[in-house]
Design a protein around this motif. Structure first.
Motif, PDB file in Angstrom:
ATOM      1  N   ILE A   1       7.934  13.861  19.050  1.00 49.53           N
ATOM      2  CA  ILE A   1       6.570  13.805  18.518  1.00 49.53           C
ATOM      3  C   ILE A   1       6.569  14.048  17.008  1.00 49.53           C
ATOM      4  CG2 ILE A   1       4.256  14.775  18.657  1.00 49.53           C
ATOM      5  CD1 ILE A   1       5.098  13.141  21.089  1.00 49.53           C
ATOM      6  N   ASP A   2       7.271  15.109  16.596  1.00 49.68           N
ATOM      7  CA  ASP A   2       7.279  15.439  15.163  1.00 49.68           C
ATOM      8  C   ASP A   2       7.856  14.317  14.317  1.00 49.68           C
ATOM      9  OD1 ASP A   2       6.173  17.808  15.804  1.00 49.68           O
ATOM     10  OD2 ASP A   2       7.973  19.033  15.478  1.00 49.68           O
ATOM     11  N   ASN A   3       8.764  13.532  14.867  1.00 47.93           N
ATOM     12  CA  ASN A   3       9.422  12.484  14.091  1.00 47.93           C
ATOM     13  C   ASN A   3       8.677  11.155  14.111  1.00 47.93           C
ATOM     14  OD1 ASN A   3      12.144  13.357  12.906  1.00 47.93           O
ATOM     15  ND2 ASN A   3      12.224  14.214  14.984  1.00 47.93           N
ATOM     16  N   ILE A   4       7.544  11.098  14.767  1.00 49.83           N
ATOM     17  CA  ILE A   4       6.751   9.863  14.729  1.00 49.83           C
ATOM     18  C   ILE A   4       6.268   9.630  13.294  1.00 49.83           C
ATOM     19  CG2 ILE A   4       4.612   8.769  15.479  1.00 49.83           C
ATOM     20  CD1 ILE A   4       4.946  10.132  18.153  1.00 49.83           C
ATOM     21  N   ASN A   5       6.506   8.419  12.771  1.00 49.36           N
ATOM     22  CA  ASN A   5       6.130   8.100  11.391  1.00 49.36           C
ATOM     23  C   ASN A   5       5.711   6.648  11.295  1.00 49.36           C
ATOM     24  OD1 ASN A   5       8.606   6.376  10.253  1.00 49.36           O
ATOM     25  ND2 ASN A   5       9.430   8.041  11.536  1.00 49.36           N
ATOM     26  N   PHE A   6       4.984   6.347  10.260  1.00 51.91           N
ATOM     27  CA  PHE A   6       4.588   4.962  10.019  1.00 51.91           C
ATOM     28  C   PHE A   6       4.531   4.713   8.513  1.00 51.91           C
ATOM     29  CE2 PHE A   6       0.622   7.307  10.046  1.00 51.91           C
ATOM     30  CZ  PHE A   6      -0.093   6.750   8.997  1.00 51.91           C
ATOM     31  N   GLN A   7       4.576   3.436   8.170  1.00 50.23           N
ATOM     32  CA  GLN A   7       4.535   2.991   6.780  1.00 50.23           C
ATOM     33  C   GLN A   7       3.587   1.809   6.664  1.00 50.23           C
ATOM     34  OE1 GLN A   7       8.905   2.467   5.893  1.00 50.23           O
ATOM     35  NE2 GLN A   7       8.265   3.161   3.870  1.00 50.23           N
ATOM     36  N   TYR A   8       3.341   1.444   5.401  1.00 56.56           N
ATOM     37  CA  TYR A   8       2.624   0.197   5.144  1.00 56.56           C
ATOM     38  C   TYR A   8       3.300  -0.492   3.968  1.00 56.56           C
ATOM     39  CZ  TYR A   8      -0.746  -3.083   3.244  1.00 56.56           C
ATOM     40  OH  TYR A   8      -1.334  -4.210   2.747  1.00 56.56           O
ATOM     41  N   SER A   9       3.500  -1.791   4.101  1.00 55.59           N
ATOM     42  CA  SER A   9       4.085  -2.572   3.003  1.00 55.59           C
ATOM     43  C   SER A   9       3.469  -3.957   2.994  1.00 55.59           C
ATOM     44  CB  SER A   9       5.607  -2.666   3.137  1.00 55.59           C
ATOM     45  OG  SER A   9       5.962  -3.341   4.332  1.00 55.59           O
ATOM     46  N   VAL A  10       3.424  -4.552   1.816  1.00 52.23           N
ATOM     47  CA  VAL A  10       2.891  -5.891   1.635  1.00 52.23           C
ATOM     48  C   VAL A  10       3.831  -6.672   0.736  1.00 52.23           C
ATOM     49  CG1 VAL A  10       1.465  -5.139  -0.316  1.00 52.23           C
ATOM     50  CG2 VAL A  10       0.883  -7.261   0.892  1.00 52.23           C
ATOM     51  N   ASN A  11       3.991  -7.945   1.053  1.00 53.47           N
ATOM     52  CA  ASN A  11       4.823  -8.846   0.257  1.00 53.47           C
ATOM     53  C   ASN A  11       4.067 -10.145   0.084  1.00 53.47           C
ATOM     54  OD1 ASN A  11       6.776 -11.160  -0.106  1.00 53.47           O
ATOM     55  ND2 ASN A  11       8.223  -9.463  -0.260  1.00 53.47           N
TER      56      ASN A  11
END
Length: 912
Positions: free
Chosen positions: A465-475
């Motif tokens: 649970i603690d390691n759940i992560n997300f990002q956002y990127s655009v190209n």
């Protein structure tokens, strides 16, 4: 009695020195530092010099009771042996290491005699017991330094008469030695602080100041220190022998730092272009941080070329250069069948920014674009190595970071990739119409750092649970392809493709049974396009018609992935008494699974030939392509390996063994497709590399192994190769690259190697391969005679005939490359070549080098070049020869190394 003996001894020494000086009058005077005699006779010390002299140990000023002249109130003087003040003659006599200081004037000599009524001083040398002259006068006024045989100077008028003067003028700020002008004169008249008149002078940049290997003799000249020398009739002497090179008048700039000036051209004749002037131009400094060079070539057959080169730099901020080149090439003459006219151009720009200048933003550029056949057709001989380059590439980028949490990184990049004629010679005859240029104008990228929603910013992350992560990127990109004909015209944008993709990956990782690392993730992607393509079948034309639909459109995809991996170690011990004590094997196996659904909702149908339904996506042909049709469900496996050895050191004082890499990497990967009805196993991919022989040899290899057989048409079939009468795997491709460098330093003493490693390295910016070519010389070395390609070694500068014996400096570079193809039983090498280059310094100032190679596929030699160089101390002589091939030619050059007199040269050349 003792005083009388000292007096008689003093008289004997005085008369002996006077007799020696008189006996030398019949000898011819020279301008060497050790001249035969003083040009003027100094007044002798009076007989009462010893009795009336004052032993001087420190700085002394006159302390007479009577009022002395004004000069004595301001002057400071001293001498090691004697200081004598004669009131009768109004003179001060200083003997042995005599020194006088007055305002900004400093005078040191063996003998100094000062007339304090006339405010005039004489300085000369001393004669030792062996009859040798010592303690030459040292005269310094401001920043100007003169070392003569003798000098007479007036403090009031500031004028001086100097005999056999020697002075050294810097050619640029901080440069001395071979790049400094040495000025010698038999008689020099100092008119004021900035003007000297010379009679019978010598000008040279030779490091040997006693017997210069060359000099320019001037009869009369005007000398302005650190600015210029303007001379009358002058001619060049080599080894004291006059040459036919003479000028009715001459101008020698001595400006410290950079100054504007004319660049002298090279003269020559070419069978194709006629007589020519090359590299004629003008140099202009632009403030303290930049300069510009304008140059050109002119040929009698009508060809010409123009070049602009600018370098700018600011310490701790940035540095860069700009080069613009244009050539108008005329072949043959108008009216002849082989007459042709072509125009080539090349644009180069580079910029690098110091990371300390702006930590959160950065601009960089590396541009090399122009005509695809610029290097192959260039009139400039310095472009020879670049004729083998297959591509021109460019990149300009600006990046910005917003450090506040969550940090955001943004960048804007423009790229360019261009195939040259060398890469397209084997194509069809309509190469000029092919799109050989790819560009992105521009690419915008932005990303937000990983965010962990279930834990604080600096908190400890434990568990799934603690390691759940997300990002956002655009190209986002504007991509286009074009050719040389449409380059830099509006037509280059006709087939531009514009699009963007947004990605949001979500992932987590955790441990299983302590030794297994598991990663699970999913990715959502949203793709935008500004135009799409509808397709239909035209029954009349019997072809598929593609209609461009302008306007915004989009699609979205998503996928799921998981992987598990671990690290295994294995050690084989052989014992601490063995040379190889142990071998350690590290293996990192990894198993990955990927799943993506089918996105048939973004597909349409049209009725094709014979009424058959054909599925298509309107996004096919757009920048990011179409989403996948059909479900993806696959498993992949990879195994990474490294191999190291512990080797006992030869040095018994070292307690720890040395680690040696036997195999830097050895990777195996394959996969299995669950959705395929046949051919579910992917080909086995192998690649690896290592460095051996103390990192002198680099080896890289790769191969492809297919478990399936092929039919007579070369198509893979759902039958294992071993069941078809073959081996377990079928070799479909292979590649090997080996490079090796060796030199005489490897066989020298350890202390010598360590000394070389401690030397200061050159700035990589200063030796970046010219015009985007190779940094080594396997393709030959540029015939750029404006700079010395071989750094001079001063270790033998003072040795006339050093003996090398068996310790001859040399170096050798080898490169082997082979590409094998057998995907459809063609069993052939697509490329197979060996290249080599090296240099041998078989004498302290003689070196021979060369570069060549052999193409085993085409059964012929690659570009071959032989190089010969002779260091003539102040001169350099070079001969470069390409004995055969398309670029068959030779060059000869001899010229002065110093930048001040680099236009004193002679070169001869041929062309193909």
């Amino acid at each position: 009695m003792q005083s009388n003996k000292q007096y008689l001894l003093f008289l004997f020494l005085v008369f002996a020195s006077a007799f020696y000086a008189t006996g030398q009058e019949g000898k011819i005077k020279t301008l060497n530092i050790k001249a035969d005699r003083d040009s003027i006779v100094a007044p002798l010390f009076p007989p009462t010099a010893i009795r009336d002299s004052i032993k001087a140990d420190s700085l002394t000023t006159d302390s007479l009771n009577q009022n002395p002249p004004l000069l004595l109130d301001k002057i400071t003087y001293k001498a090691k042996d004697y200081v004598k003040l004669s009131q009768k003659e109004n003179k001060i006599y200083l003997y042995n290491e005599a020194e006088i200081y007055y305002q900004d004037t400093e005078l040191k000599a063996g003998i100094i005699i000062m007339d304090y009524i006339k405010n005039e001083v004489y300085a000369g040398r001393m004669v030792d017991s062996l009859g040798n002259y010592t303690q030459l006068p040292y005269f310094k006024q401001g920043e100007n330094i003169v070392i003569p045989d003798s000098i007479r100077f007036n403090f009031d008028t500031q004028k001086a008469l100097i005999w056999n003067s020697r002075t050294e003028q810097q050619a640029a700020a901080g440069s001395l030695g071979s790049d400094a002008m040495k000025v010698y004169a038999e008689i020099t008249k100092k008119e004021n602080d900035s003007v000297y008149f010379l009679s019978e002078g010598k000008l040279t940049t030779s490091t040997d100041t006693i017997n210069p290997d060359y000099y320019i003799r001037v009869r009369k000249a005007k000398f302005v220190p650190k600015k210029k020398v303007i001379a009358g009739f002058s001619n060049l002497y080599i080894a004291d022998v006059p040459t036919p090179i003479a000028m009715p008048f001459a101008y020698f700039p001595l400006t410290v730092g950079r100054s504007a000036g004319i660049l002298m051209p090279s003269f020559g004749n070419d069978p194709d272009t006629g007589y020519f002037l090359q590299d004629m131009g003008y140099y202009v400094p632009l403030g303290d941080y930049a300069d510009i060079t304008l140059s050109g070539d002119f040929y009698t057959n009508g060809s010409y070329a123009f070049r602009t080169a600018s370098i700018y730099t600011k310490r701790y901020k940035y540095r860069g250069n700009v080069n613009l080149r244009f050539e108008n090439i005329v072949n043959s003459q108008k009216g002849f069948s082989d007459y042709s006219l072509s125009r080539n151009y090349n644009i180069q720009f580079s910029h690098s920014q110091d990371t300390k200048a702006s930590p959160n933003s950065r601009f960089s550029a590396s541009v090399n674009l122009g005509s695809s056949d610029y290097y192959q057709n260039s009139l400039q001989q310095s472009n020879l190595p670049n004729t083998q380059n297959n591509t021109l590439s460019s990149s300009i980028s600006y990046s910005k970071t917003f450090p506040n949490y969550p940090s955001v990184n943004m960048s804007l990049t423009a790229t360019h990739s261009q195939l040259t004629s060398a890469a397209t010679d084997d194509d069809d005859d309509d190469d000029d119409e092919d799109d050989n240029i790819n560009m992105t104008l521009p690419t915008f990228q932005a990303s937000v750092e990983r965010i962990y929603p279930f834990v604080k910013k600096d908190g400890v992350k434990n568990g799934i649970i603690d390691n759940i992560n997300f990002q956002y990127s655009v190209n986002a990109q504007n991509s286009l392809t074009t050719n040389d004909e449409d380059f830099f015209t509006k037509n280059m944008f006709e087939n531009a493709r514009i699009g963007a993709s947004h990605s949001i990956p979500v992932a987590t990782n955790f441990k299983v049974a302590k030794f297994f690392s598991v990663s699970v993730g999913a990715n959502y992607e949203d793709v935008w396009s500004l135009e799409t393509y509808d397709r239909s079948y035209d029954d009349v034309a019997e072809e598929v018609v593609i209609d461009t639909v302008s306007g915004f459109d989009r699609y979205n995809t998503y996928n799921f992935s998981a992987s598990i991996g671990t690290t295994l170690y294995g050690t084989f011990d052989f014992g601490e008494d063995k040379k190889i004590q142990a071998i350690r094997h590290t293996a990192r196996p990894s198993l990955s699974y990927g799943y993506a659904p089918s996105f048939e909702q973004f597909y349409d149908e049209y009725i094709g030939e014979d009424g058959v339904e054909v599925q298509y996506s309107r996004f096919t042909g757009t920048l990011n392509g179409a989403p996948s049709l059909g479900q993806s469900n696959s498993l992949s496996f990879s195994l990474a390996n490294t191999l190291e050895a512990k080797v006992r050191e030869k040095d018994s004082t070292k307690l720890e063994p040395k680690k040696v890499s036997l195999l830097s990497n050895f990777n195996i990967s394959t996969g299995y497709n669950f959705e395929s009805d046949s051919l579910r196993l992917n080909p086995l991919s192998i690649n690896g590399g290592t460095n051996i022989l103390d990192n002198k040899m680099s080896i890289n290899f790769s191969a492809g192994l297919d478990p399936y057989a092929i039919d007579n048409n070369g198509t893979r079939i759902n039958t294992f190769n071993i069941d078809n009468g073959g081996s377990l795997f079928r070799l479909t491709r292979a590649n090997a690259n080996v490079s090796y460098s060796i030199s005489s330093d490897m066989f020298g003493k350890k202390d010598d190697k360590e000394g070389k490693e401690g030397e200061e390295e050159r700035d990589p910016f200063d030796y970046v391969a010219q015009s985007g070519g190779r940094e080594d010389d396997l393709f030959g070395r540029a015939d750029d005679f404006n700079s010395n390609p071989v750094e001079k070694d001063d270790k033998n500068a003072d040795i006339e005939n050093p003996i090398y014996g068996t310790k001859i400096p040399w170096n050798l570079r080898l490169a082997y490359s082979a590409n094998y193809s057998n995907s459809a039983r063609q069993n052939e090498f697509s490329s197979h070549s060996l290249m080599f280059s090296g240099d041998i310094e078989f004498a302290p100032r003689w070196s021979i080098g060369g570069s060549s190679g052999y193409d085993f596929k085409n059964e012929g030699f690659t570009l071959t070049q032989l190089r010969f160089q002779r260091d003539l101390k102040s001169f350099t002589m070079r001969f470069n020869w390409t004995p055969f091939g398309t670029y068959k030619r030779w060059y000869f050059f001899i010229g002065i190394d110093s930048s001040i007199l680099k236009d004193l040269k002679w070169e001869n050349r041929s062309q193909n």
